[in-house]
Design a protein around this motif. Structure first.
Motif, short mmCIF file in Angstrom:
data_model
loop_
_atom_site.label_atom_id
_atom_site.label_comp_id
_atom_site.label_asym_id
_atom_site.label_seq_id
_atom_site.Cartn_x
_atom_site.Cartn_y
_atom_site.Cartn_z
N ALA A 65 7.34 14.43 1.67
CA ALA A 65 6.11 14.40 1.90
C ALA A 65 5.37 13.46 1.25
CB ALA A 65 5.43 15.91 1.18
N CYS A 66 6.35 12.52 0.48
CA CYS A 66 5.69 11.41 -0.43
C CYS A 66 4.76 10.47 0.22
CB CYS A 66 6.72 10.88 -1.11
SG CYS A 66 8.04 10.01 -0.11
N ALA A 67 5.15 10.06 1.48
CA ALA A 67 4.25 9.19 2.23
C ALA A 67 3.16 9.89 2.95
CB ALA A 67 4.97 8.30 3.10
N TYR A 68 3.10 11.09 3.15
CA TYR A 68 2.20 11.89 4.08
C TYR A 68 1.01 12.67 3.41
CZ TYR A 68 6.48 11.15 6.89
OH TYR A 68 7.34 10.71 7.57
N ILE A 95 0.66 5.20 7.38
CA ILE A 95 1.75 5.70 8.38
C ILE A 95 1.14 6.65 9.49
CG2 ILE A 95 3.74 7.02 8.68
CD1 ILE A 95 4.63 5.49 5.78
N THR A 96 1.22 6.35 10.77
CA THR A 96 0.42 7.28 11.69
C THR A 96 1.36 8.79 11.86
OG1 THR A 96 -0.27 5.51 12.94
CG2 THR A 96 -0.13 7.83 14.04
N THR A 97 0.57 9.75 11.38
CA THR A 97 1.49 10.94 11.41
C THR A 97 0.16 12.17 11.98
OG1 THR A 97 2.78 12.70 10.13
CG2 THR A 97 0.94 11.52 9.21
N MET A 98 0.83 13.47 11.99
CA MET A 98 -0.02 14.72 12.16
C MET A 98 -0.61 15.08 10.95
SD MET A 98 2.68 16.43 14.78
CE MET A 98 1.48 18.03 15.04
N GLU A 112 0.88 -1.09 -0.19
CA GLU A 112 -0.02 0.08 0.02
C GLU A 112 0.92 1.29 0.05
OE1 GLU A 112 -3.43 2.35 3.00
OE2 GLU A 112 -2.57 0.22 3.36
N ALA A 113 1.89 1.18 0.86
CA ALA A 113 2.55 2.45 1.05
C ALA A 113 3.44 2.55 -0.20
CB ALA A 113 3.54 2.40 2.06
N ALA A 129 0.16 17.39 4.78
CA ALA A 129 0.12 16.00 5.64
C ALA A 129 -1.24 15.71 5.83
CB ALA A 129 1.00 15.99 6.69
N GLN A 130 -1.75 14.43 5.67
CA GLN A 130 -2.80 13.68 6.22
C GLN A 130 -2.39 12.55 6.86
OE1 GLN A 130 -4.67 14.07 1.86
NE2 GLN A 130 -6.45 13.60 3.48
N ASP A 131 -3.05 12.41 7.92
CA ASP A 131 -2.77 11.33 9.06
C ASP A 131 -3.29 10.09 8.45
OD1 ASP A 131 -2.07 9.75 11.45
OD2 ASP A 131 -3.84 10.10 12.28
#
Length: 456
Positions: free
Chosen positions: A292-295, A356-359, A242-243, A349-351
């Motif tokens: 930013a590619c994964a966020y 991947i957990t982020t802000m 997925e990632a 960014a989107q959590d």
């Protein structure tokens, strides 16, 4: 579990080899954008810089970056004194020594090599910005110090569990760690080294110095484009379908928008679609999406790429107007868009968008918290790299010297530094060079005094 480790290891090493292959891309772009008389010099710098980087990162860089320690620097596992357990068990083999990277479930040396090729990329960025006038040995020494000390310390702050990581700073694949570090180091080099002879006249006029081989530059751009499909998705350091799929598309989306928008803006500003600016538009988009590619979502990656295409065009113009001579546009590509990409994390960014957990960023309900952390990181990394790089450049300048002689620069670094030529069969057809004595300051402004210039 064993099959998963095997697949993860294959993926990480494949991506590491793609990133290593980017050295060819940088060598081709830089030499194509430079003059033919400096081709051997640029190719040789790009060839040797990975060897120098590998040594510096192995000797001390890895330990400073990933060794456990304090928020500023790694203090444990320096020089591999704690030994290396190459088992692929997640965490257990490295906990207490290299715990910041213990999350990746691949063997130790797979982790090392993957991080090594990123370190080498940061050093390569500097090469193009200082091209056509720096001493070969001086560049080698600077590259060694950059990869031995400067890069690893900042890397520890962000990827090694240091103080910026603890504040929540996000840089998925190296927009700050690789591109901004390389860009800030290049900026200090450009300032201290000064412009090439004849680039700027006394009355402030800018003399364009076109590259000698746009075919080679275009080949290099395609190699870099391919390499980025290892650079960004490989930073998962695991075969996460997925990632990886999301990151591949977000990376390509930003790259193609960088090309289209930079081409369009250049066409509007100059009246012609410029291939060199299209190439730098691609690289700008790829740099901007790197942190930013994964966020971020795919639509956001298109927007980030489009903005980077605008930034790179006007950054090239601005740096030129400031008399900062960068033959390949490395400052506009890697510095300006490394900074923009880092800040774009705080905006878009989107959590959990790739699992991947982020802000969340500013535009997705997260307020200014993440953006503030990203901005803090930009400022602090800039201050540290500018200071340490400037000190390094100045020490080199005042010891062994930084710049080739005036005569070598005019005749070409291929002859002066290497006693070699990239295109020897063309020499007999070329007009003779103007040979001038070392003290003719007028040459640097393009105003050669005929009485003092010896025409051969």
């Amino acid at each position: 579990m064993e099959n998963q480790v095997l697949l993860d290891t294959f993926w990480v090493l494949l991506c590491a080899m793609l990133v290593f292959f980017m050295n060819l891309g940088f060598a081709s772009v830089e030499s194509g954008f430079a003059r033919s008389k400096n081709t051997v010099n640029i190719l040789s710098k790009n060839f040797i810089v990975f060897a120098v980087s590998s040594l510096g990162f192995y000797v001390l860089g890895w330990g400073l970056m990933f060794g456990d320690g304090n928020g500023f620097i790694g203090t444990q596992g320096l020089f591999f004194t704690s030994g290396v357990d190459n088992s692929p068990a997640i965490g257990d083999a490295y906990e207490g020594v290299y715990s910041a990277i213990s999350w990746a479930g691949v063997p130790f040396w797979a982790k090392f090599f993957f991080q090594l090729v990123f370190c080498g990329t940061a050093a390569t960025i500097v090469s193009g910005a200082v091209a056509e006038r720096i001493k070969y040995v001086s560049f080698i020494i600077f590259s060694f110090i950059l990869t031995l000390l400067i890069y690893p310390i900042v890397g520890h702050w962000i990827w090694g569990g240091g103080w910026l990581a603890q504040k929540g700073f996000l840089d998925f694949a190296g927009g700050t760690v690789v591109h901004s570090i390389g860009g800030w180091a290049a900026l200090t080099g450009v300032i201290i080294l000064g412009p090439r002879v004849g680039k700027y006249t006394k009355d402030g006029k800018i003399n364009p110095i076109p590259g000698h081989n746009m075919g080679l530059a275009t080949i290099g751009a395609f190699v870099l484009w391919l390499g980025w499909f290892g650079f960004n998705p490989g930073s998962t350091m695991a075969l996460n379908p997925e990632a990886i799929s999301h990151i591949l598309v977000s990376t390509n989306s930003a790259g193609i928008m960088g090309i289209l928008v930079a081409t369009a803006v250049t066409w509007k500003v100059t009246g012609k679609p410029d291939l060199g600016m299209s190439i730098n538009g691609l690289l700008a988009g790829l740099v901007a999406i790197t942190p930013a590619c994964a966020y971020v979502s795919i639509p956001a990656s298109y927007l980030i790429g489009a903005i980077s295409g605008i930034i790179v065009v006007f950054a090239v113009i601005k740096f030129d107007n400031l008399k900062l001579d960068d033959p390949v546009g490395a400052l506009a590509v890697h510095l300006a868009n490394g900074v923009f990409g880092t800040l774009s994390v705080g905006l878009f960014a989107q959590d959990g968008i790739t699992g991947i957990t982020t802000m969340n960023g500013l535009f997705y309900g997260g307020g200014f918290k993440l953006l503030g952390v990203q901005a803090l990181g930009v400022v602090c990394v800039a201050a540290f790299v500018l200071a340490t790089s400037a000190i390094t450049w100045i020490v080199i300048k005042n010891t062994i010297g930084l710049r080739v002689s005036l005569r070598e620069e005019i005749e070409g670094l291929d002859i002066g530094e290497h006693g070699n030529q990239a295109y020897p069969e063309f020499v007999i057809r070329k007009p003779s060079y103007i040979h001038v004595s070392e003290d003719i300051h007028a040459v640097s402004t393009g105003n050669i005094t005929p009485k003092k210039a010896k025409i051969k």
